[in-house]
Design an enzyme around this catalytic site. Structure first.
Site, PDB file in Angstrom:
ATOM      1  N   LYS A 155      47.730  37.259  49.679  1.00 27.41           N
ATOM      2  CA  LYS A 155      48.211  38.212  49.141  1.00 27.41           C
ATOM      3  C   LYS A 155      48.254  37.236  48.075  1.00 27.41           C
ATOM      4  O   LYS A 155      48.255  35.413  48.145  1.00 27.41           O
ATOM      5  CB  LYS A 155      47.885  39.373  49.166  1.00 27.41           C
ATOM      6  CG  LYS A 155      47.374  40.501  50.547  1.00 27.41           C
ATOM      7  CD  LYS A 155      46.245  40.267  49.550  1.00 27.41           C
ATOM      8  CE  LYS A 155      44.779  41.715  50.384  1.00 27.41           C
ATOM      9  NZ  LYS A 155      43.760  42.027  48.951  1.00 27.41           N
ATOM     10  N   HIS A 187      40.936  37.828  44.818  1.00 26.59           N
ATOM     11  CA  HIS A 187      40.408  38.341  43.763  1.00 26.59           C
ATOM     12  C   HIS A 187      40.449  38.170  41.915  1.00 26.59           C
ATOM     13  O   HIS A 187      40.369  39.071  41.554  1.00 26.59           O
ATOM     14  CB  HIS A 187      41.286  39.731  43.879  1.00 26.59           C
ATOM     15  CG  HIS A 187      41.003  39.853  45.733  1.00 26.59           C
ATOM     16  ND1 HIS A 187      40.390  41.110  46.132  1.00 26.59           N
ATOM     17  CD2 HIS A 187      42.380  40.261  46.170  1.00 26.59           C
ATOM     18  CE1 HIS A 187      41.272  40.653  47.814  1.00 26.59           C
ATOM     19  NE2 HIS A 187      41.735  40.835  47.473  1.00 26.59           N
TER      20      HIS A 187
END
Length: 356
Positions: free
Chosen positions: A81, A99
């Site tokens: 992440k 992302h």
């Protein structure tokens, strides 16, 4: 006198997010990568599902957390992440879920950091074969956990804060919740992909009747049929804009039974969000958010690291897929070339400068 070139090196970084328990490389997987001629450094972590000692027992070198900040620029940094907000200039090749390609909040700023430092993002979501299919993913376990949380909320048995658990523990919770879900129905969109299969398996464990919808069912979506279910588990991975599946107009649609929305895809900060009625992520501490109060309440679960609630199963599955392709990072494997091309395509057109 000749000298040997430096050994290709991957640094497995410690995660910044306290709730992130997964790892892209298990101890056994990291040892396999090192046996293939690649040096693997492992940052110390107190939250990773596998403790430092298990990596050390495989003969791997443990280094302090955030060692990647001072690592040689040729070191490849591997994680799951988000990175910390600093440094402003990212000079390494980073492999993780960035992302940053769907217009998410903060995406442009992240890409500018890579450009400013001369680094590169090889996004795990964009490791694809020549047909565009992902070669490694957490999808099954994301879907399984998403379906499970949706069923537990529907049964009134979802408690906060969420905590990581074993597969046996979660399966037991689902079987217990099943006694309160007699006659309940769910629709799974994207049902035949990895996440959809996981969601379906979890719902079956809970005794929920499942309608499995795929592209043909969502291309000309029957909104009346969708809201006639008690639970929607959304597992569609959208790459291009398309008509939304659930809008404000569906709130008062006759016959609506829909009470719980479990958004596994979690594209809420993006223009590709197919469920615009839900526009914010939820969290482990507050996993459920009320979307509509009337005439039938609708609750949403939108957590972007669902597989970390089953960290061991998710990590083992992911590592087994990643290990075989990691050596290709240093030998020109097209999988990595495509990921690099996606990054360079994303930064084209941005108003990028050397100053961030």
């Amino acid at each position: 006198m000749t000298t040997n070139p430096p050994k290709p090196t991957i640094l497995l970084r410690a995660e910044e997010r306290p709730s992130e328990r997964r790892t892209p490389l298990t101890p056994e997987g990291a040892a396999e990568v090192e046996a293939a001629g690649i040096r693997v450094l492992v940052e110390s972590s107190t939250t990773r599902v596998y403790p430092d000692e298990e990596y050390r027992a495989q003969g791997l070198e443990i280094v302090p957390a955030r060692s990647w900040l001072d690592a040689d620029p040729d070191v490849v940094v591997l994680g799951i992440k988000e990175l910390p907000d600093e440094p402003a200039q990212l000079r390494h090749r980073h492999i993780y879920f960035g992302h940053a390609y769907k217009g998410q909040q903060g995406a442009a700023e992240l890409l500018r950091r890579f450009v400013a430092g001369g680094g590169e993002l090889l996004d795990l979501e964009y490791l694809v074969n020549s047909s565009g299919q992902r070669v490694v993913a957490f999808g099954y376990w994301a879907g399984f956990v998403g379906g499970a949380l949706g069923a537990l909320q529907l049964a009134g048995e979802l408690t906060a804060p969420l905590v990581p658990m074993s597969l046996d523990e979660l399966a037991g919770k689902l079987e217990s919740a099943g006694t309160r879900l007699t006659g309940a129905t769910a629709v799974v969109t994207g049902a035949f992909g990895r996440a959809g299969r996981g969601a379906t398996d979890a719902l079956v464990l809970a005794g929920v009747g499942v309608s499995r919808w795929d592209r043909d069912d969502t291309r000309d979506l029957d909104s009346d049929a969708l809201v006639a279910h008690d639970l929607l588990v959304h597992c569609v991975h959208a790459n291009v804009p398309q008509p939304p599946f659930l809008t404000e107009a569906d709130r008062t649609r006759p016959g609506r039974r829909l009470r719980v929305l479990a958004d596994v895809t979690a594209d809420v900060p993006s223009d590709l969000n197919l469920l615009p009625v839900s526009n914010r992520l939820t969290s482990w501490s507050e996993p459920v958010r009320r979307i509509w109060d009337d005439p039938v309440p609708l609750d949403a679960i939108v957590i972007d690291n669902l597989p970390s609630l089953l960290p061991q199963q998710a990590s083992q599955d992911f590592s087994s897929g990643l290990v075989p392709i990691l050596p290709g990072l240093f030998t020109g494997d097209p999988v990595w070339g495509r990921a690099a091309a996606t990054f360079h395509g994303a930064i084209t057109g941005l108003e990028l400068t050397a100053e961030v």
